[in-house]
Design a protein around this motif. Structure first.
Motif, PDB file in Angstrom:
ATOM      1  N   ASN A  31      -1.819  -3.178  -4.550  1.00  0.00           N
ATOM      2  CA  ASN A  31      -1.321  -4.436  -3.996  1.00  0.00           C
ATOM      3  C   ASN A  31       0.019  -4.235  -3.313  1.00  0.00           C
ATOM      4  O   ASN A  31       0.747  -3.268  -3.594  1.00  0.00           O
ATOM      5  CB  ASN A  31      -1.161  -5.489  -5.108  1.00  0.00           C
ATOM      6  N   VAL A  32       0.339  -5.150  -2.426  1.00  0.00           N
ATOM      7  CA  VAL A  32       1.645  -5.123  -1.768  1.00  0.00           C
ATOM      8  C   VAL A  32       2.722  -5.391  -2.809  1.00  0.00           C
ATOM      9  O   VAL A  32       2.678  -6.399  -3.507  1.00  0.00           O
ATOM     10  CB  VAL A  32       1.715  -6.178  -0.652  1.00  0.00           C
ATOM     11  N   GLN A  33       3.652  -4.469  -2.960  1.00  0.00           N
ATOM     12  CA  GLN A  33       4.779  -4.639  -3.879  1.00  0.00           C
ATOM     13  C   GLN A  33       6.052  -4.309  -3.123  1.00  0.00           C
ATOM     14  O   GLN A  33       6.453  -3.149  -3.049  1.00  0.00           O
ATOM     15  CB  GLN A  33       4.622  -3.728  -5.104  1.00  0.00           C
ATOM     16  N   ASN A  34       6.623  -5.314  -2.540  1.00  0.00           N
ATOM     17  CA  ASN A  34       7.834  -5.114  -1.737  1.00  0.00           C
ATOM     18  C   ASN A  34       8.930  -4.466  -2.573  1.00  0.00           C
ATOM     19  O   ASN A  34       9.145  -4.822  -3.725  1.00  0.00           O
ATOM     20  CB  ASN A  34       8.314  -6.448  -1.167  1.00  0.00           C
ATOM     21  N   GLY A  35       9.591  -3.503  -1.980  1.00  0.00           N
ATOM     22  CA  GLY A  35      10.633  -2.772  -2.688  1.00  0.00           C
ATOM     23  C   GLY A  35      10.118  -1.468  -3.270  1.00  0.00           C
ATOM     24  O   GLY A  35      10.907  -0.638  -3.706  1.00  0.00           O
ATOM     25  N   LYS A  36       8.768  -1.304  -3.292  1.00  0.00           N
ATOM     26  CA  LYS A  36       8.170  -0.064  -3.777  1.00  0.00           C
ATOM     27  C   LYS A  36       7.582   0.712  -2.601  1.00  0.00           C
ATOM     28  O   LYS A  36       7.066   0.120  -1.652  1.00  0.00           O
ATOM     29  CB  LYS A  36       7.037  -0.365  -4.772  1.00  0.00           C
ATOM     30  N   ASP A  37       7.638   2.027  -2.704  1.00  0.00           N
ATOM     31  CA  ASP A  37       6.964   2.851  -1.708  1.00  0.00           C
ATOM     32  C   ASP A  37       5.460   2.665  -1.842  1.00  0.00           C
ATOM     33  O   ASP A  37       4.940   2.563  -2.959  1.00  0.00           O
ATOM     34  CB  ASP A  37       7.311   4.327  -1.901  1.00  0.00           C
ATOM     35  N   SER A  38       4.762   2.637  -0.717  1.00  0.00           N
ATOM     36  CA  SER A  38       3.299   2.536  -0.759  1.00  0.00           C
ATOM     37  C   SER A  38       2.682   3.926  -0.641  1.00  0.00           C
ATOM     38  O   SER A  38       3.294   4.852  -0.096  1.00  0.00           O
ATOM     39  CB  SER A  38       2.793   1.652   0.385  1.00  0.00           C
ATOM     40  N   ILE A 469      -7.222  -8.562  12.841  1.00  0.00           N
ATOM     41  CA  ILE A 469      -6.884  -9.452  11.734  1.00  0.00           C
ATOM     42  C   ILE A 469      -6.180 -10.717  12.215  1.00  0.00           C
ATOM     43  O   ILE A 469      -5.267 -10.662  13.035  1.00  0.00           O
ATOM     44  CB  ILE A 469      -5.983  -8.704  10.723  1.00  0.00           C
ATOM     45  N   GLU A 470      -6.615 -11.835  11.664  1.00  0.00           N
ATOM     46  CA  GLU A 470      -5.919 -13.104  11.907  1.00  0.00           C
ATOM     47  C   GLU A 470      -5.248 -13.609  10.633  1.00  0.00           C
ATOM     48  O   GLU A 470      -4.195 -14.232  10.683  1.00  0.00           O
ATOM     49  CB  GLU A 470      -6.908 -14.151  12.431  1.00  0.00           C
ATOM     50  N   ASP A 471      -5.850 -13.344   9.467  1.00  0.00           N
ATOM     51  CA  ASP A 471      -5.312 -13.785   8.188  1.00  0.00           C
ATOM     52  C   ASP A 471      -3.980 -13.076   7.912  1.00  0.00           C
ATOM     53  O   ASP A 471      -3.898 -11.842   7.900  1.00  0.00           O
ATOM     54  CB  ASP A 471      -6.324 -13.474   7.076  1.00  0.00           C
ATOM     55  N   GLN A 472      -2.920 -13.816   7.682  1.00  0.00           N
ATOM     56  CA  GLN A 472      -1.582 -13.249   7.526  1.00  0.00           C
ATOM     57  C   GLN A 472      -1.439 -12.406   6.259  1.00  0.00           C
ATOM     58  O   GLN A 472      -0.740 -11.401   6.241  1.00  0.00           O
ATOM     59  CB  GLN A 472      -0.531 -14.370   7.532  1.00  0.00           C
ATOM     60  N   LYS A 473      -2.117 -12.827   5.186  1.00  0.00           N
ATOM     61  CA  LYS A 473      -2.044 -12.059   3.943  1.00  0.00           C
ATOM     62  C   LYS A 473      -2.673 -10.691   4.121  1.00  0.00           C
ATOM     63  O   LYS A 473      -2.118  -9.667   3.691  1.00  0.00           O
ATOM     64  CB  LYS A 473      -2.745 -12.819   2.812  1.00  0.00           C
ATOM     65  N   VAL A 474      -3.826 -10.668   4.779  1.00  0.00           N
ATOM     66  CA  VAL A 474      -4.508  -9.386   5.021  1.00  0.00           C
ATOM     67  C   VAL A 474      -3.681  -8.536   5.982  1.00  0.00           C
ATOM     68  O   VAL A 474      -3.575  -7.319   5.823  1.00  0.00           O
ATOM     69  CB  VAL A 474      -5.925  -9.635   5.584  1.00  0.00           C
ATOM     70  N   LYS A 475      -3.079  -9.181   6.976  1.00  0.00           N
ATOM     71  CA  LYS A 475      -2.238  -8.440   7.921  1.00  0.00           C
ATOM     72  C   LYS A 475      -1.056  -7.805   7.193  1.00  0.00           C
ATOM     73  O   LYS A 475      -0.655  -6.671   7.494  1.00  0.00           O
ATOM     74  CB  LYS A 475      -1.738  -9.383   9.018  1.00  0.00           C
ATOM     75  N   ALA A 476      -0.499  -8.521   6.222  1.00  0.00           N
ATOM     76  CA  ALA A 476       0.628  -7.976   5.446  1.00  0.00           C
ATOM     77  C   ALA A 476       0.185  -6.739   4.667  1.00  0.00           C
ATOM     78  O   ALA A 476       0.949  -5.777   4.528  1.00  0.00           O
ATOM     79  CB  ALA A 476       1.166  -9.043   4.499  1.00  0.00           C
ATOM     80  N   GLU A 477      -1.061  -6.753   4.159  1.00  0.00           N
ATOM     81  CA  GLU A 477      -1.583  -5.585   3.443  1.00  0.00           C
ATOM     82  C   GLU A 477      -1.733  -4.394   4.379  1.00  0.00           C
ATOM     83  O   GLU A 477      -1.349  -3.272   4.028  1.00  0.00           O
ATOM     84  CB  GLU A 477      -2.938  -5.921   2.806  1.00  0.00           C
ATOM     85  N   LEU A 478      -2.283  -4.640   5.568  1.00  0.00           N
ATOM     86  CA  LEU A 478      -2.446  -3.554   6.525  1.00  0.00           C
ATOM     87  C   LEU A 478      -1.090  -2.996   6.944  1.00  0.00           C
ATOM     88  O   LEU A 478      -0.898  -1.773   7.019  1.00  0.00           O
ATOM     89  CB  LEU A 478      -3.238  -4.040   7.745  1.00  0.00           C
ATOM     90  N   ASP A 479      -0.138  -3.869   7.188  1.00  0.00           N
ATOM     91  CA  ASP A 479       1.211  -3.424   7.561  1.00  0.00           C
ATOM     92  C   ASP A 479       1.851  -2.595   6.454  1.00  0.00           C
ATOM     93  O   ASP A 479       2.623  -1.670   6.727  1.00  0.00           O
ATOM     94  CB  ASP A 479       2.102  -4.629   7.879  1.00  0.00           C
ATOM     95  N   TYR A 480       1.536  -2.944   5.200  1.00  0.00           N
ATOM     96  CA  TYR A 480       2.148  -2.262   4.045  1.00  0.00           C
ATOM     97  C   TYR A 480       1.519  -0.880   3.823  1.00  0.00           C
ATOM     98  O   TYR A 480       2.233   0.088   3.546  1.00  0.00           O
ATOM     99  CB  TYR A 480       1.969  -3.131   2.809  1.00  0.00           C
ATOM    100  N   PHE A 481       0.186  -0.797   3.925  1.00  0.00           N
ATOM    101  CA  PHE A 481      -0.509   0.447   3.570  1.00  0.00           C
ATOM    102  C   PHE A 481      -0.853   1.331   4.776  1.00  0.00           C
ATOM    103  O   PHE A 481      -1.299   2.460   4.592  1.00  0.00           O
ATOM    104  CB  PHE A 481      -1.794   0.135   2.797  1.00  0.00           C
ATOM    105  N   TYR A 482      -0.656   0.820   6.016  1.00  0.00           N
ATOM    106  CA  TYR A 482      -1.003   1.592   7.208  1.00  0.00           C
ATOM    107  C   TYR A 482       0.271   1.944   7.969  1.00  0.00           C
ATOM    108  O   TYR A 482       1.126   1.085   8.136  1.00  0.00           O
ATOM    109  CB  TYR A 482      -1.933   0.768   8.113  1.00  0.00           C
ATOM    110  N   PRO A 483       0.399   3.198   8.442  1.00  0.00           N
ATOM    111  CA  PRO A 483      -0.532   4.307   8.298  1.00  0.00           C
ATOM    112  C   PRO A 483      -0.707   4.715   6.835  1.00  0.00           C
ATOM    113  O   PRO A 483       0.243   4.656   6.058  1.00  0.00           O
ATOM    114  CB  PRO A 483       0.141   5.444   9.077  1.00  0.00           C
ATOM    115  N   THR A 484      -1.914   5.156   6.495  1.00  0.00           N
ATOM    116  CA  THR A 484      -2.158   5.618   5.135  1.00  0.00           C
ATOM    117  C   THR A 484      -1.426   6.940   4.925  1.00  0.00           C
ATOM    118  O   THR A 484      -0.983   7.588   5.879  1.00  0.00           O
ATOM    119  CB  THR A 484      -3.663   5.777   4.866  1.00  0.00           C
ATOM    120  N   SER A 485      -1.305   7.311   3.671  1.00  0.00           N
ATOM    121  CA  SER A 485      -0.484   8.480   3.347  1.00  0.00           C
ATOM    122  C   SER A 485      -1.169   9.789   3.704  1.00  0.00           C
ATOM    123  O   SER A 485      -0.537  10.702   4.232  1.00  0.00           O
ATOM    124  CB  SER A 485      -0.147   8.464   1.851  1.00  0.00           C
ATOM    125  N   MET A 486      -2.468   9.887   3.407  1.00  0.00           N
ATOM    126  CA  MET A 486      -3.127  11.160   3.627  1.00  0.00           C
ATOM    127  C   MET A 486      -4.632  10.988   3.683  1.00  0.00           C
ATOM    128  O   MET A 486      -5.183   9.969   3.284  1.00  0.00           O
ATOM    129  CB  MET A 486      -2.775  12.142   2.519  1.00  0.00           C
TER     130      MET A 486
END
Length: 910
Positions: A31-38, A469-486
């Motif tokens: 989940n999106v956890q602001n302040g934590k590295d994704s 994406i149009e849904d803001q919550k889903v967009k926030a998830e994509l912004d948080y986890f993308y680009p993916t790490s590996m």
């Protein structure tokens, strides 16, 4: 809450218990956890029809190691699971089931067929996920995606529309890989090259302008003669220079065809003359384009010949037509020779038949952002591990060709293009391209084709989130986890999946724009690191397959060794980026390591004073201010060293080295040395060092469980809870793993100083003990504990160190007494940095019996040497035996002579 450990470890019970507990608690949810590295990994989606095989075990264990390591480091971690619809594979299986029922997809019709395909997918789609759960894969299962889900299909079709509107997609008639069994175009990845023994036919074509003169031509495919529209020679081939511009007679159907000069002709192959069949060979197609030769397609989609091949061939199966064409050449006196010929032939991976290069109208994608995709790797914005795979990736991008993305199948994402009814389909003015289709569907017909499977999986890193994406919550998830790490994957799909995901991400994850900056590239790429692993082969290096019977069922291995044992074992034998030679006995190390770890924790429990609910800080508090004895200091020094090693191995993606470091530290340093050296302290509560030894053991075990957890999650969780290290019932992954540097600071803050020089001294003592054990082993008294050892110290400081550790040295070397002396004569010994250790033979062995035993062995070795030398001095053996056999005898002779010399030395010392 701590609990007494059973005598034996039962992986079946433990693994099932903890996996259910983790899932129930939502431990795998990202989940999106602001302040934590994704930290995010997208699973390479297995085919919906797939079941767990050894490649999945390796690939998913590696991913799970990275994701669990990120969790114990406190990162907000997401491992996104899903399956691929595998259009041609699934359709092939469903069509086979229909044939068994006496029907076909054409009799059912598209709608009914798709219902059957969905039934098949629903029935088989969850099998591999349940098997991955047994392996311990910690995916966020609530997010699971299927590439045929409605939302994902819309993403795929949206990408087609976007690529089309940006000018990357076009429709054209070109040669494609064609499967006559499935009757669809194939990607290169779906073509399997197989060695075949066929025939190379040499025939002759008459020169039209010079009756009676013939040119000789070699071909492997006489069944396509009817499609010949030219003959080609190399422009620098003097043999045929006068023929260029003239014509040959095609034998059947008889027709004049021109002789052209083209540099693609290989002068050295066959006769150096090529029959040009532009509609049935890629090289010929290119020659035809350069010389404006007509295209004659003589083959039907099902691999039979059509009316353009002539009345005699019409409707004939292609390989029967080959034989008939050869027969006709012979009858016409045009066949010169037919010789055996070995070559590689492309087979349809799923259809199981040789593919045909076929002229077909298809949809093509011009790859976007090729230069940016190269720059991303060249500048290290995306990093390959091992680095050598960068060259493979860049080589492909430097030789890239447009991608045929359409498939003549029904199972898959249908191409979102509609044609105006009754209008010219070749005119794009009569096309409607959109996701939802035209507003007046009754006036339009949708394209029948579906998209290549790779044209959906290339969107995987962002379409899984519902892009666009149009849904803001889903967009926030994509912004948080993308680009993916590996990304973790095999080298065999670097071209077909990895590179395509990179180019699609660079183009679609932002506005259409030419010439991206490095910063923009870093924002759009789908992942930052690519870990490439090898393929698993059997012990003989063969590819694993059911037909060879060399592919074990991973579920059987889990039942035998436990999931943790299998995970540890497979990573232990997997060198970075190289193929893995699998043998079941090589996996045993994992199960044995679980047992060793379990027993070490049981021993710690039996020593008493369990660390009930104690945090890291609480354990360090127990050490605060205490004077660490030598071995306690040494094992904590080695703990910090091992933590630093592992941090480096993760940074360098050296996963197999990770298992070696952990095994060496826990089995070797902790169990074999520290526990043995500290037994007296641990077992006696009256010993003033007892409490500190317990705290040292707790600190080492606690941190080791955190280090081991990514590889062996189930047993480490069981031990974490049972040993009482869990605070308020927390799972191990939530405890947090400090880096080595921070742990060192924490110890220093509590005045627990770790002395590097003291640790070095213990290493010297270990070396002395090891040499003493080796000397005992030479004389077959390794298990005797009543021997006497003499030691001549290197200097006074060494003598002081030995005397300070004399009891430990005696116990671990297995000696009744150890005497420090200035010199020793006529006794066997071994040298160490602290001094030379000698074995008192009178206390260790029956000298006469040992002399007799060694004399007999020496006699046997002498006879073996004579026999070996006799073979090698015999010309008949050396000249006639296979070279590897002769070399084996030479090697064996050298080893036998070395053993003879060693036995002679031992005899002399007696």
């Amino acid at each position: 809450m701590s609990a007494e450990l059973n005598q034996n470890y039962d992986p079946k019970e433990v693994e099932s218990k903890w996996y259910k507990a983790w899932e129930k608690k939502g431990s795998f949810e990202g989940n999106v956890q602001n302040g934590k590295d994704s930290f995010a990994i997208m699973i390479p989606p297995p085919n919906v029809t797939g079941i767990l095989h050894m490649g999945h075990v390796l690939d998913n264990t590696l991913q799970d190691i990275f994701i669990r390591r990120a969790r114990v480091e406190g990162k907000s971690s997401l491992w996104f699971p899903g399956t691929d619809h595998a259009s041609i594979a699934t359709q092939h299986k469903v069509e086979k089931a229909l044939r068994d029922e006496g029907t076909s997809r054409y009799e059912l019709g598209r709608e009914k067929f798709l219902e059957r395909a969905w039934e098949w997918s629903d029935e088989h789609g969850g099998i591999i996920f349940n098997q991955l759960r047994k392996l311990g894969a910690s995916c966020d299962w609530r997010r699971s995606r299927f590439t045929m889900d409605t939302a994902y299909q819309r993403s795929v079709q949206a990408s087609f529309v976007e690529f089309y509107n940006r000018g990357y997609i076009y429709r054209g008639k070109r040669l494609v890989n064609w499967c006559p069994a499935s009757q669809t175009a194939l990607s290169n990845e779906e073509v399997e090259m197989r060695p075949q023994r066929g025939k190379l036919y040499k025939m002759r074509y008459e020169i039209v302008e010079e009756p009676g003169r013939f040119v000789e031509i070699s071909t492997t495919r006489p069944e396509t003669i009817m499609g010949d529209t030219g003959v080609a020679v190399h422009p620098n081939d003097e043999r045929y220079a006068d023929l260029v511009g003239k014509h040959c007679w095609r034998p059947f159907p008889r027709a004049e065809i021109p002789v052209v000069a083209d540099r693609s002709v290989e002068k050295e192959f066959g006769t150096g003359v090529l029959k040009v069949t532009p509609a049935h060979d890629q090289v010929d197609f290119d020659i035809g384009k350069r010389h404006d030769l007509p295209l004659i397609d003589v083959m039907n989609p099902d691999g039979t010949l059509n009316e353009l091949a002539g009345e005699e061939f019409d409707g004939m199966e292609r390989f029967k037509a080959r034989k008939f064409a050869v027969q006709k050449l012979e009858e016409l006196g045009l066949l010169i020779d037919a010789e055996d010929y070995d070559n590689s032939v492309g087979f349809s991976e799923r259809g199981g038949v040789p593919i045909e290069p076929r002229l077909s109208e298809q949809w093509y994608l011009k790859y976007p952002k090729v230069e940016e995709a190269k720059r991303a790797v060249e500048k290290g914005i995306i990093r390959f591990h091992p680095k050598r795979w960068e060259k493979v990736y860049l080589h492909w991008l430097n030789n890239i060709q447009d991608w045929c993305i359409s498939r003549q199948l029904w199972w898959g994402q249908r191409i979102p293009v509609w044609y105006a009814k009754g209008a010219d389909r070749s005119d794009s003015a009569n096309w409607h391209v959109s996701v939802d289709g035209p507003s007046d569907p009754e006036n339009w017909e949708q394209d029948e084709d579906v998209l290549d499977t790779w044209a959906s999986s290339n969107l995987w890193p962002f379409a899984t989130f519902g892009w666009p994406i149009e849904d803001q919550k889903v967009k926030a998830e994509l912004d948080y986890f993308y680009p993916t790490s590996m990304l973790v994957t095999g080298f065999d799909i670097i071209f077909f999946w990895v590179a395509r995901m990179i180019m699609s991400g660079l183009e679609l994850m932002g506005e259409s724009k030419e010439g991206l900056t490095d910063e923009e590239i870093a924002q759009r790429i789908p992942f930052k690191d690519i870990f490439i692993h090898g393929l698993i082969r059997d012990a003989k290096g063969r590819k694993m397959s059911k037909s060879l019977g060399n592919s074990p069922d991973p579920l059987d291995l889990i039942a035998k060794f436990g999931a943790d044992g299998l995970r540890f074992g497979i990573i232990n034998i997997a060198p970075s980026g190289s193929d893995i030679l699998f043998a079941e006995e090589r996996i045993e190390i994992g199960r044995n390591f679980c047992t060793k770890l379990w027993n070490a924790c049981r021993f710690r429990q039996m020593a008493g004073g369990a660390a009930e609910g104690q945090s890291l800080e609480a354990i360090i508090d127990r050490l605060a201010g205490s004077q660490l004895e030598g071995y306690g200091n040494w094992i904590l020094f080695r703990l910090l060293q091992t933590m630093e090693e592992i941090e480096g191995q993760f940074a360098r993606f050296e996963m197999h080295q990770l298992t070696h470091s952990l095994h060496n530290f826990l089995w070797g340093d902790f169990c074999d040395w520290y526990v043995e050296a500290a037994k007296a302290m641990l077992q006696s509560k009256d010993d003033p060092r007892h409490d500190a030894a317990l705290a040292v053991s707790d600190l080492v075990i606690r941190q080791s469980l955190l280090l081991l957890h990514p590889i062996m999650p189930h047993i480490t969780e069981e031990l974490w809870q049972a040993m009482g290290y869990s605070v308020d019932g927390e799972f191990l992954q939530d405890a947090g793993l400090l880096p080595a540097a921070q742990l060192r600071e924490l110890l220093n803050a509590k005045s627990v100083s770790i002395d590097a020089e003291g640790a070095r001294q213990i290493e010297l003592i270990k070396e002395l003990i090891t040499q003493a054990r080796a000397t005992k082993a030479e004389y077959n008294v390794a298990s005797k504990r009543d021997v006497t050892l003499f030691v001549t110290p290197t200097d006074d400081s060494c003598a002081t160190l030995i005397e300070a550790n004399l009891d430990t040295i005696k116990r671990l070397a297995g000696a009744a007494s150890i005497e420090l002396v200035e010199a020793v004569e006529n006794l066997p010994g071994s040298v160490s940095a602290l001094g030379t250790v000698y074995l008192d033979l009178s206390s260790a062995v029956d000298v006469e019996a040992e002399k007799e035993r060694l004399s007999k062995e020496l006699e046997k070795l002498t006879k073996a040497i004579q026999a070996g030398e006799g073979k090698l001095n015999n010309p008949s053996f050396v000249d006639k035996a296979p070279p590897q056999v002769v070399e084996g005898v030479r090697k064996q002779l050298l080893e036998t002579k070395a053993r003879r010399d060693e036995i002679a030395r031992l005899l002399k010392s007696l």
